[in-house]
Each structure stands twice: as C-alpha cells, then as structure tokens.
Write an enzyme that holds these catalytic residues in place. Structure first.
Site, short mmCIF file in Angstrom:
data_model
loop_
_atom_site.label_atom_id
_atom_site.label_comp_id
_atom_site.label_asym_id
_atom_site.label_seq_id
_atom_site.Cartn_x
_atom_site.Cartn_y
_atom_site.Cartn_z
CG ASP A 1 -3.27 -5.99 12.98
OD1 ASP A 1 -2.87 -5.55 14.07
OD2 ASP A 1 -2.78 -5.66 11.88
CE1 TYR B 1 0.49 -1.01 7.29
CE2 TYR B 1 0.80 -3.36 6.97
CZ TYR B 1 1.28 -2.07 6.91
OH TYR B 1 2.54 -1.83 6.45
NE ARG C 1 16.63 -21.02 8.91
CZ ARG C 1 16.45 -22.31 8.61
NH1 ARG C 1 15.26 -22.86 8.77
NH2 ARG C 1 17.43 -23.04 8.14
CE LYS D 1 3.66 -0.43 12.73
NZ LYS D 1 4.39 0.35 11.77
#
Ligand SMILES: Cc1ncc(COP(=O)(O)O)c(C=O)c1O
Length: 379
Positions: free
Chosen positions: A176, A103, A51, A201
């Site tokens: 973004d 978004y 992690r 994407k």
C-alpha cells in the site's frame, strides 16, 4: 535523455493522448454502459459491458502503470476495494503477514470479514525483518502486505528486505503505497509484486473522488483472478470519477513535492515546540527508520506526519478544536491541510496513542500552516 519522458511530463500530458476524431487533448467521459457487438459476434473494439471494460479507465490505468513501472493497472471503486481484491483472489486457508501499524480499515477487514472468509493473518512489527521471517508459514503464506510510510505512525518498512523474505517463501509482496505515491517510492523497482493506492488520496488529490488502484509486475494467472474479482464483484470505478482521477493525476508530482516540502518544514519546527512530545515523520533524522526512508524514497518524505501533544488525549483534542486554517477532517492527500485525532477514529484495539494528531499537509503557505498550529497548541 535518460529515462525519458519523466513523471512530470507523463502526468502533465496524461501520456500525450489525443482523441483521434476531434483531436481533443482531454478525453471525453464515456457514459455508455454497453457497446455494439460486431456482425461476426466479436467485440473488435475491445469493449462489451461497462463492468468488464470502460474506455474511461484506460488512460488513468496506463498512466499509473508507467509511473509505477509495472505491467498493468486496475482502477477500483475505492481504496478498500483495491486493497481487499488481492486477498479475495486467494483461497480460504491461505495465510498473509501484515504490519501492526497499517491503515486501520484494512486491518479491521483482515481480522473480521477476511478471517470469517477463511483467511489467516498475522500482524507483526514490520520494522523488524526477523519478526516477518518467523511469521511466514512455508507453503501457506501467499502475501506479505506492507504499507510504507504506514498510517498513522509513519513507520518505514524496508521493501527490498521484505521482497527477499516473501519471495524466498514463494509469497508475493504487496505494498500500500498511498502515502508515498509513485513520485516518492517505486515499490516494483524495490522488489514488490503488487502496488496498491487509495487513489482517493494523493493520486486524485482534491478530496472529491473515492477510488483505488492496483498495479502488477506481471500479467499472470493471479492478476487475472484479481481482475475477475473486480469484474464479477463489480467494485468498479464510475466513468466520471475516472475522468476526475486522471485530471488530478496531471498535477501529481507538483502537489506531492509541495506537500512534502511543507511537511518537512512543519516537522522540523514542531520537533522543537515546547507543547509537543514527539513528531513522527520519516524525513527527520530522529525517525528510527530515517536511513531506510532516505534509501527508498526520492525527492521527499511525503505530506503525512503525526504529532504527539504533551498532556495526552485531552490536550490533543483541545489543540484540534482550536485550529482555524487546518480542517478537522479524516482522509489525507488533498491540496488542503487536514488534522485528525486518530485514536477517536480507530477505536478499541488500535495501537495509536491517545495524544496523537495526524496531519495531512496540503499545498498552502507553510508559514500560515505553522502559525495556525502554533496558536492552536497555545504556545
Ligand atoms: C493508506 C490507506 N490505504 C487504504 C485506504 C482506503 O481507501 P478508501 O477510503 O479509498 O477506500 C485509506 C483510506 O484512508 C488509506 O489511508
């Protein structure tokens, strides 16, 4: 050779990495969750627990840092995990400015969980820098969040102008850049402090990985806090997903150039289509921010466009129902073309018009894509 190696070479060779023991050109998938501590109680390998650090992240993070021209990158479990981390690294009471058109998932988070958590957010028409300037709260605004081209109307925001406003107020500009990709826009060179991608994407590009990324201009205390948000919150990317992401990134420039060329071809043809009221695409001279797009995007305007169908929402939904080649599906940036009635997804409160269909142009044959839309529109 100027600026060598190019993005094409960096991506194709995934930074030219060769595994030292076997000389393998493709990195293994590291599945170990834990790594041995040295007798002197140190972790000389740099890896302790998966992690915190994961060798399967390293190459994709380093490649992205090179592509964006940043100082470091982090992979996350999703685009949303990456997008929300810079906000969670702030303090309750802090203020952010974001675009009205962005978004929808992140807008929903900012106005819901983010607001409950103590974040103040103002949403402005970001094509108008005066609105951004007047939304700034001196001493409290920490982030100006931009998304360009912005989903799903594909507005273009002037990153140089936004950086100036943010920096004058002591705030950061975070971008973004999912739809632009590092191939078409490099926000850091234009003044941004943080760059985010929904790597689900274009970076991955094959509709088979959920992932997100952040890239920073400087390795400072704020960046380390973002890192702590990822490590302690645990929104980390799995090893196999990181491996797939790097594989997808090897063909990023090729895919982005082909999708952009297809999208421009479709936009130009569809703009003249008798059943279409408007085409929203930054590569068209009719786009209101075309001049800014030409200035801050290189090599294309991206694979994303939207069309507004004459006859309203019912006509748009009927068109989507009739496609044979395009796939009716959400998401974007894969090699296959997708069509979506966006208002149905975003629901109440969305600024998206009902007659709008969002098109994620893939890398298929452009004439076949056009012919399919043409028959679906019922020309
Ligand atoms: C522009 C943009 N940003 C962020 C996201 C969120 O990414 P993810 O679905 O990987 O969490 C998306 C997803 O559609 C997106 O299109």
């Amino acid at each position: 050779m100027k600026n060598a190696p190019s993005q094409d070479t960096l991506c194709a060779q995934a930074l030219g990495w060769v595994e030292p023991r076997t000389k393998a050109l493709v990195q293994p998938v590291h599945l170990a969750t834990t790594f041995e501590r040295d007798p002197d109680n140190e972790y000389s390998s740099g890896y302790s627990y998966i992690r915190n650090e994961n060798p399967s992240w390293d190459q994709a993070e380093q490649l992205l840092t090179r592509l964006e021209g940043g100082a470091g990158s982090l992979l996350f479990a999703s685009g949303m995990a990456a997008a929300t981390s810079p906000f969670l690294a702030l303090k309750p009471g802090d203020h952010v400015v974001a675009p009205e058109v962005m978004y929808w998932g992140l807008r929903k988070w900012l106005t819901g969980i983010g607001r409950d958590w103590g974040l103040a957010a103002d949403f402005v028409d970001m094509t108008d820098l005066a609105q951004v300037r007047s939304a700034i709260r001196p001493g409290t605004t920490r982030i100006v969040w931009a998304e360009t081209p912005s989903n799903p109307m594909w507005q273009i925001f002037d990153l140089t102008g936004l950086a100036e406003i943010a920096h004058a107020a002591g705030a950061r500009l975070a971008v973004d850049s999912t739809a632009a990709t590092p191939v078409l826009t490099q926000p850091i060179a234009l003044g941004a402090d943080l760059v985010m991608h929904a790597a689900t994407k274009y970076l991955n590009g094959h509709s088979d990985v959920l992932a997100g990324t952040l890239t920073t201009t400087r390795d400072d205390e704020y960046w380390r806090r973002i890192q702590a948000v990822r490590t302690s919150g645990g929104a980390v990317l799995g090893s196999f997903e990181a491996w797939l992401l790097l594989r997808g990134m090897r063909t990023l420039p090729l895919r982005v150039r082909q999708a952009s060329a297809n999208a421009l071809f479709l936009a130009e043809r569809l703009e003249r289509h008798p059943r279409i009221a408007a085409v929203l695409y930054p590569g068209l001279p009719s786009h209101p921010q075309h001049a800014i797009a030409k200035r801050q995007m290189q090599g294309g305007f991206g694979g994303m466009l939207s069309i507004q169908v004459k006859g309203g929402a019912a006509a748009a939904i009927a068109c989507a129902a009739k496609v044979k080649l395009w796939k009716r599906a959400t998401s974007l940036g894969g090699v296959e073309s997708l069509i979506e009635h966006r208002a149905s997804i975003e629901g109440v409160g969305s600024p998206v018009p009902g007659d709008l269909l969002r098109l994620s142009t893939g890398i298929e044959d452009k004439d076949e894509l056009l012919a399919d839309l043409d028959q679906a529109l019922g020309a």
